[in-house]
Design a protein around this motif. Sequence first.
Motif, mmCIF file in Angstrom:
data_model
loop_
_atom_site.group_PDB
_atom_site.id
_atom_site.type_symbol
_atom_site.label_atom_id
_atom_site.label_comp_id
_atom_site.label_asym_id
_atom_site.label_seq_id
_atom_site.Cartn_x
_atom_site.Cartn_y
_atom_site.Cartn_z
ATOM 1 N N THR A 81 0.881 -1.161 0.000
ATOM 2 C CA THR A 81 0.000 0.000 0.000
ATOM 3 C C THR A 81 0.927 1.221 0.000
ATOM 4 O O THR A 81 2.150 1.068 0.121
ATOM 5 N N ALA A 82 0.356 2.386 -0.122
ATOM 6 C CA ALA A 82 1.197 3.592 -0.033
ATOM 7 C C ALA A 82 0.423 4.718 0.615
ATOM 8 O O ALA A 82 -0.800 4.835 0.446
ATOM 9 N N ASP A 83 1.156 5.507 1.368
ATOM 10 C CA ASP A 83 0.590 6.689 2.027
ATOM 11 C C ASP A 83 0.724 7.855 1.048
ATOM 12 O O ASP A 83 1.834 8.364 0.831
ATOM 13 N N VAL A 84 -0.394 8.249 0.457
ATOM 14 C CA VAL A 84 -0.309 9.300 -0.577
ATOM 15 C C VAL A 84 -0.014 10.684 0.013
ATOM 16 O O VAL A 84 0.281 11.626 -0.718
ATOM 17 N N HIS A 114 4.268 18.800 -4.392
ATOM 18 C CA HIS A 114 3.112 17.896 -4.378
ATOM 19 C C HIS A 114 1.783 18.654 -4.372
ATOM 20 O O HIS A 114 0.822 18.224 -5.010
ATOM 21 N N GLU A 115 1.742 19.779 -3.650
ATOM 22 C CA GLU A 115 0.493 20.560 -3.620
ATOM 23 C C GLU A 115 0.140 21.041 -5.024
ATOM 24 O O GLU A 115 -1.000 20.975 -5.451
ATOM 25 N N PHE A 121 -1.832 13.190 -9.310
ATOM 26 C CA PHE A 121 -0.381 12.992 -9.375
ATOM 27 C C PHE A 121 0.107 12.233 -8.143
ATOM 28 O O PHE A 121 0.938 11.324 -8.242
ATOM 29 N N GLN A 122 -0.407 12.601 -6.996
ATOM 30 C CA GLN A 122 0.053 11.951 -5.757
ATOM 31 C C GLN A 122 -0.291 10.468 -5.754
ATOM 32 O O GLN A 122 0.476 9.634 -5.282
ATOM 33 N N ARG A 123 -1.470 10.143 -6.294
ATOM 34 C CA ARG A 123 -1.851 8.717 -6.396
ATOM 35 C C ARG A 123 -0.979 8.004 -7.435
ATOM 36 O O ARG A 123 -0.523 6.885 -7.224
ATOM 37 N N ASP A 124 -0.756 8.666 -8.566
ATOM 38 C CA ASP A 124 0.099 8.058 -9.601
ATOM 39 C C ASP A 124 1.482 7.771 -9.016
ATOM 40 O O ASP A 124 2.047 6.693 -9.209
#
Length: 202
Positions: A81-84, A114-115, A121-124
């Motif tokens: 999993t990943a912490d977006v 990131h903002e 983008f953060q999910r990608d």
Amino acid sequence: MDTLEAIYARRSIKKFDKNHTLTDAEEQTLLEATIQAPTSFNIQHWRLVVFRDPALRQCIREEFAGGQSQVTDASLLVLFTADVKAWAKEPERYWRDAPPDIAELVPEAIGPFHEKRGDQFQRDEAHWSVGMAMQTLMLAAQSLGYQSCPMIGFNIEGVAKLINLPADHVMGPMVAVGKGIKDPWPKPGQLPLSEIAFEDSF
Ligand SMILES: Cc1cc2nc3c(=O)[nH]c(=O)nc-3n(C[C@H](O)[C@H](O)[C@H](O)COP(=O)(O)O)c2cc1C
């Protein structure tokens, strides 16, 4: 094992020896190797769930993974999993061992970067990182004499609920690692490189 050899030897194995166990040292080696994979700005946003409870594995296999035997029989089963939002969570720690000027400068750039790029983008980015960490684990397994299988053939929402996935995390696939007991069939239809790689543009 040489890296190229590991790359070519890796196959997706469907049947594992359910009686084989990894030593603690082997498991540690594999998990530590996994988190050597690269991440943008070194944010290391993968979060791994190692499934140990045999009853939980049985439940995942039967209720969520279409009966796939790797889920119960692999010696190591890791859900990626990943912490977006890892980029926003004390980013100084991702650079704490860098030379002092870098350790101060780089974390300041992580938030605005990131903002500006937003949620998609953060999910990608989370999935790019998960993919690289998965392959790192599979190649590390190969080099220790084990086999592996990447797996997305499970009910993602169901498993997310089962593991209490935090709201700001995304689910990726699992990787099963163990002693393969059945050879895979030959690669079924490798495309030629010429169909996949282009020079300078499409
Ligand atoms: C993201 C991903 C998910 C996969 N999910 C499954 C799965 O749920 N079960 C399975 O048996 N194989 C799964 N595979 C394995 C693929 O079928 C396999 O990689 C592909 O057929 C190429 O074969 P090879 O890995 O042996 O070269 C998955 C592979 C990837 C990359």
